[in-house]
Scaffold this active site. Sequence first.
Site, PDB file in Angstrom:
ATOM      1  CG  LEU A  12     -32.154 -27.252  -6.036  1.00  0.00           C
ATOM      2  CD1 LEU A  12     -33.243 -26.736  -5.101  1.00  0.00           C
ATOM      3  CD2 LEU A  12     -31.452 -26.073  -6.710  1.00  0.00           C
ATOM      4  N   GLY A  41     -31.189 -38.676   1.611  1.00  0.00           N
ATOM      5  CA  GLY A  41     -31.178 -38.524   3.063  1.00  0.00           C
ATOM      6  C   GLY A  41     -32.280 -37.605   3.540  1.00  0.00           C
ATOM      7  CG  LEU A  42     -34.269 -33.057   2.703  1.00  0.00           C
ATOM      8  CD1 LEU A  42     -33.599 -31.728   2.358  1.00  0.00           C
ATOM      9  CD2 LEU A  42     -35.577 -33.179   1.933  1.00  0.00           C
ATOM     10  CG  ASN A 183     -33.521 -50.064  -7.614  1.00  0.00           C
ATOM     11  OD1 ASN A 183     -32.553 -50.772  -7.879  1.00  0.00           O
ATOM     12  ND2 ASN A 183     -33.566 -48.783  -7.943  1.00  0.00           N
ATOM     13  CB  THR A 214     -38.540 -51.696  -3.742  1.00  0.00           C
ATOM     14  OG1 THR A 214     -37.406 -51.022  -4.314  1.00  0.00           O
ATOM     15  CG2 THR A 214     -38.501 -51.503  -2.224  1.00  0.00           C
ATOM     16  CG  ASP A 246     -35.586 -41.286  -1.313  1.00  0.00           C
ATOM     17  OD1 ASP A 246     -34.773 -42.222  -1.197  1.00  0.00           O
ATOM     18  OD2 ASP A 246     -35.375 -40.286  -2.011  1.00  0.00           O
ATOM     19  NE  ARG A 279     -49.935 -36.873  -3.297  1.00  0.00           N
ATOM     20  CZ  ARG A 279     -49.967 -36.883  -1.978  1.00  0.00           C
ATOM     21  NH1 ARG A 279     -48.843 -36.727  -1.278  1.00  0.00           N
ATOM     22  NH2 ARG A 279     -51.115 -37.038  -1.339  1.00  0.00           N
TER      23      ARG A 279
END
Length: 294
Positions: A12, A41-42, A183, A214, A246, A279
């Site tokens: 969460l 992961g999600l 990164n 990145t 991600d 966003r």
Amino acid sequence: MGRVIVLGNAGLDISLSVQRLPDLGETLLGHDVRRAPGGKGLNQAVTAARAGAEVLFRAPLGRDAQGSEIASVIAAEACLMFHPHHFAHPTDFSLLMVLPDGENSIVSAGPCAAAFRIEAAGAFAAKAESGDVFVMQGNLRADSTQQAMEIASRRGATTVFNPAPLWWDAKSLLPFCDIVVTNRGEAASITGMSDPTEGSSALCTLGAKVSIITLGADGCVVHQEGKTRHFAADPVEAVDTTGCGDTFCGVLAALLAQGQTLDDAIIRAQTAAAITATRRGAFAALPSRSELLA
């Protein structure tokens, strides 16, 4: 066309906007509080599925309301098969503090990720086959991560490793990495080199076949077969960089599984990451399926 197989975490995300990070002992007031499913992961599994890949995803979850909420969100994603591993621990979560320029700092708690054992990691990695792209991050234990990467590599999958967060030494895993994505700060921590060009070369010297560092608005640096190249980023007005890495990793894995060249996959992954930067939030900022397929 191969599959994308993601072994990582799910949790969460609680994010809030702050004017600056607090000093030691200081309490600041935040605003614009948001709550959403998350975890590296999600996020990477969802983005890969939205980019058109068939995705298998396994993550540890708690047997609580938060775990059920996360599983129901994942179930709504097309082309994503979720294999949760349940524990009697609170579901993992992250606190994200977002600054006015869009940069962020993150604190994570991962009791479920820390409990995920080497045997379960190896069993899931054994599902990988030649042509698949196997993706891991740094949330799980070091021994579980290395076991899975070794098995997936032996089975002929293309292995992609995104070693964040850095809470153990990632060097020993690099020989099992076809592609390592970090990164700037992560690369410096692993290699001891602050210059991205030197860092990308050093990651390959340590064992990775391809290293990608990145650099946010400065694009990314790629080292492969003794050569270092720079890819420019899509210019956008960033409001929140949470989730950009991600998005990059998920799209990169999806396009490689679909047979795209590394260069094309990097270019499109950077475009997708740029969308995320415009966003707020992490999961809510991930590009939609229609945006990625376009």
